[in-house]
Design a protein around this motif. Structure first.
Motif, short mmCIF file in Angstrom:
data_model
loop_
_atom_site.label_atom_id
_atom_site.label_comp_id
_atom_site.label_asym_id
_atom_site.label_seq_id
_atom_site.Cartn_x
_atom_site.Cartn_y
_atom_site.Cartn_z
N GLN B 6 0.84 -1.21 0.00
CA GLN B 6 0.00 0.00 0.00
C GLN B 6 0.87 1.25 0.00
O GLN B 6 2.04 1.20 0.39
N GLU B 8 1.10 5.19 1.39
CA GLU B 8 0.58 6.20 2.32
C GLU B 8 1.43 7.44 2.10
O GLU B 8 2.62 7.44 2.41
N ASP B 9 0.84 8.49 1.56
CA ASP B 9 1.58 9.71 1.21
C ASP B 9 2.78 9.32 0.33
O ASP B 9 2.59 8.70 -0.69
#
Lengths: 141, 120
Positions: B6, B8-9
């Motif tokens: 994944q 994230e930012d």
């Protein structure tokens, strides 16, 4: 008591070998950390043989035997191959060289040598035994 | 072994679930290679559900270490159990690979260390 497991030489069977070692050692009230490291050492030897000596040929077999004599545990890995690699004579490079040369197999041998007390190799007419000794005093369990 | 990937930012996070051994290390190595090729700035490896690691798994990290340094990618591992951390320590790799306790610490380290190599 002797514990024994024989499986075909495939990488997928490494998990079964680890499960077997863990189950056998759990009968002796050994610490989880000791069980983990012993399992790792056996896995490294078996993976090395399965990949390099047997080329993952599922028709070849590898056998792991575990014996307990007092404070000492003896682990034997049996196979039949003509692989001439001798881990006792192999001079392990330092970790920076391993990183530079991208040879992770050498890390496995460092781990085995650091975890186990003694390593013996026996070869007789194509039948090989790698014998690993580990002392775990009952007082430390 | 399963991988959960994944973003994230600006953090590319790969979570390893299960055993990273000789039979599964190639899958993880491919995921790491893809993240490097995609020019991820920060690659965080979530080891909180990593149950077991052997040398081919560790080799996936060490073989990509220089590539990450050359490309100014921060590679940070976090959340590993004491048993697994000890495997890295036995090999002396805790001095060469950045290992943090939590995801937050890993993110702070990666942000602070951007464009500096942990080997320097």
């Amino acid at each position: 008591m002797m514990h024994s497991l024989q499986v075909p030489c495939t990488k997928e069977n490494l998990k079964e070998i680890r499960y077997f070692v863990e189950n056998a050692l759990n009968r002796y009230e050994i610490s989880a950390e000791d069980v983990y490291f012993i399992k790792l050492a056996i896995d490294e030897i078996c993976a090395n043989l399965i990949i390099h000596a047997h080329h993952c040929n599922h028709e070849d077999l590898i056998e792991v035997k575990i014996k307990n004599e007092g404070d000492t545990f003896i682990f034997e890995i049996h196979d039949q191959s003509n692989d001439n690699f001798n881990l006792l004579e192999y001079k392990v490079p330092d970790i920076q060289q391993i990183i530079t040369n991208k040879k992770s197999g050498s890390m496995g041998l460092i781990l085995v040598k650091k975890i186990m007390d003694e390593i013996e190799l026996e070869r007789c007419e194509g039948h090989n035994i790698c014998r690993l000794y580990k002392s775990i005093p009952q007082a430390n369990r | 072994m399963e991988l959960l990937i994944q973003n994230e930012d600006n953090f590319h996070i790969i979570s390893i679930i299960g055993d990273l051994d000789a039979s599964s290390s190639v899958i993880f190595d491919n995921a790491l290679e893809e993240a490097i090729s995609a020019k991820a700035k920060n690659i965080l490896i979530d080891c909180s559900e990593l149950n077991y690691i052997s040398s081919p798994g560790i080799g996936a990290f060490t073989s990509r270490l220089e590539e990450c340094n050359q490309n100014h990618i921060q590679l940070v591992l976090y959340g590993m159990s004491p048993k697994i951390e000890n495997v890295f320590k036995i090999l002396g790799l805790d001095q060469l690979i950045v290992i943090k306790k939590t995801k937050e610490e890993a993110k702070i380290y990666a942000n602070d260390a951007q464009f500096t190599s942990p080997l320097h």
